[in-house]
Motif scaffolding. Structure first.
Motif, PDB file in Angstrom:
ATOM      1  N   LEU A 156       9.192 -42.985  68.515  1.00  0.00           N
ATOM      2  CA  LEU A 156      10.266 -42.082  68.606  1.00  0.00           C
ATOM      3  C   LEU A 156      10.956 -41.223  67.316  1.00  0.00           C
ATOM      4  O   LEU A 156      11.676 -40.240  68.489  1.00  0.00           O
ATOM      5  CB  LEU A 156      10.793 -43.499  68.820  1.00  0.00           C
ATOM      6  CG  LEU A 156      10.593 -44.895  69.180  1.00  0.00           C
ATOM      7  CD1 LEU A 156      11.251 -46.106  69.672  1.00  0.00           C
ATOM      8  CD2 LEU A 156      10.267 -44.263  71.163  1.00  0.00           C
ATOM      9  N   LEU A 157      10.828 -41.245  66.150  1.00  0.00           N
ATOM     10  CA  LEU A 157      11.576 -40.627  65.388  1.00  0.00           C
ATOM     11  C   LEU A 157      10.966 -38.988  65.882  1.00  0.00           C
ATOM     12  O   LEU A 157      11.855 -38.142  65.846  1.00  0.00           O
ATOM     13  CB  LEU A 157      11.154 -41.011  64.319  1.00  0.00           C
ATOM     14  CG  LEU A 157      11.997 -39.592  63.046  1.00  0.00           C
ATOM     15  CD1 LEU A 157      14.011 -39.441  63.544  1.00  0.00           C
ATOM     16  CD2 LEU A 157      11.574 -40.115  61.546  1.00  0.00           C
ATOM     17  N   ALA A 198      12.406 -37.573  69.275  1.00  0.00           N
ATOM     18  CA  ALA A 198      13.790 -37.345  69.367  1.00  0.00           C
ATOM     19  C   ALA A 198      13.565 -35.884  68.394  1.00  0.00           C
ATOM     20  O   ALA A 198      14.530 -35.527  68.969  1.00  0.00           O
ATOM     21  CB  ALA A 198      14.319 -38.536  68.478  1.00  0.00           C
ATOM     22  N   GLY A 232      14.884 -32.782  70.153  1.00  0.00           N
ATOM     23  CA  GLY A 232      16.241 -31.750  69.064  1.00  0.00           C
ATOM     24  C   GLY A 232      16.077 -30.552  69.151  1.00  0.00           C
ATOM     25  O   GLY A 232      17.039 -29.413  69.454  1.00  0.00           O
ATOM     26  N   GLY A 241       9.759 -31.944  73.891  1.00  0.00           N
ATOM     27  CA  GLY A 241       9.959 -33.516  73.490  1.00  0.00           C
ATOM     28  C   GLY A 241       7.711 -34.136  73.596  1.00  0.00           C
ATOM     29  O   GLY A 241       7.360 -35.397  72.648  1.00  0.00           O
TER      30      GLY A 241
END
Length: 236
Positions: A41-42, A45, A49, A66
């Motif tokens: 998930l990091l 993210a 970003g 992503g």
């Protein structure tokens, strides 16, 4: 009559190996699923970003970044799981007879030669002595109660010094006491020994020692560890 053809043994697939590795490691680290999910998930993210920061800022760019973050997260989670599996393997075999032989035969690399078979053993108490020969000389590893290992270690050291005079001999004891080496640090400790002989001398020393070594085929292997099962499975 034609001989029956035997099909080659089918190796487990990549995802099967990953599943086995995950199951093995989770037994020692119950929090592993949460850590792996967090890393993935990091990564996603972080990728999203970046997609919002680096132009052109568009939907397709954000999606690509992503996906890139997802791949990075998966790679990071695999690296963590592999590292933890090695630690889990050491925790599992710590204190088991035969653990030192497993580490010596599988974790020293090309600069050292060793076997998982002991060169000296007390069948009653399962104290055992192992030997590794490499660029750093000869390393004798004692496994078991240190007091009962004295004779086995001294016998092996005398034999090595008799046939390989001038070659450094290092004695290590596996354990958690003073001047002892934990099983998890055995391979790094041996690898850190300063190189003092060249490959030609190393080969000659191995040949001399093997020529005078007593055959141990009739001696029982210390019970308690099956090296093929103790090794942490790794994806290929």
């Amino acid at each position: 009559m034609a001989a029956r053809s035997t099909a080659p043994e089918k190796r487990p697939g990549f995802f099967s190996q990953i599943r086995t590795l995950f199951t093995f490691t989770r037994e020692a680290y119950r929090w592993l699923p949460f850590a792996l999910a967090g890393i993935v998930l990091l990564g996603i993210a972080a990728g999203v970003g970046v997609g919002f920061v680096i132009p052109p800022i568009a939907l397709w760019s954000i999606i690509l970044w992503g996906v890139t973050g997802l791949m990075a997260g998966v790679l990071g989670s695999l690296m963590l799981m592999t590292r933890l599996s090695t630690s889990a393997m050491y925790r599992k075999i710590d204190g088991m007879p035969g653990a030192a032989g497993h580490v010596l035969s599988s974790s020293l690399g090309r600069n050292w030669q060793a076997s998982d078979m002991p060169v000296g053993i007390n069948p009653k108490t399962q104290e055992a002595v192992y030997r590794a020969v490499g660029r750093g000389g000869v390393v004798i590893v004692g496994e078991g109660a240190r007091g009962r290992l004295t004779r086995l270690v001294n016998d092996e050291r005398a034999k090595v010094q008799r046939v390989a005079s001038g070659v450094p001999v290092t004695v290590l004891y596996v354990g958690h006491g003073d001047d002892e080496v934990p099983i998890s640090k055995l391979a790094p400790t041996i690898k850190s020994i300063k190189k003092t002989i060249d490959r030609g001398t190393m080969a000659a020393v191995i040949k001399r020692i093997d020529s005078v070594s007593q055959s141990l085929t009739s001696l029982p292997i210390p019970k308690g560890i099956d090296p093929t099962k103790a090794r942490a499975p790794r994806p290929r």
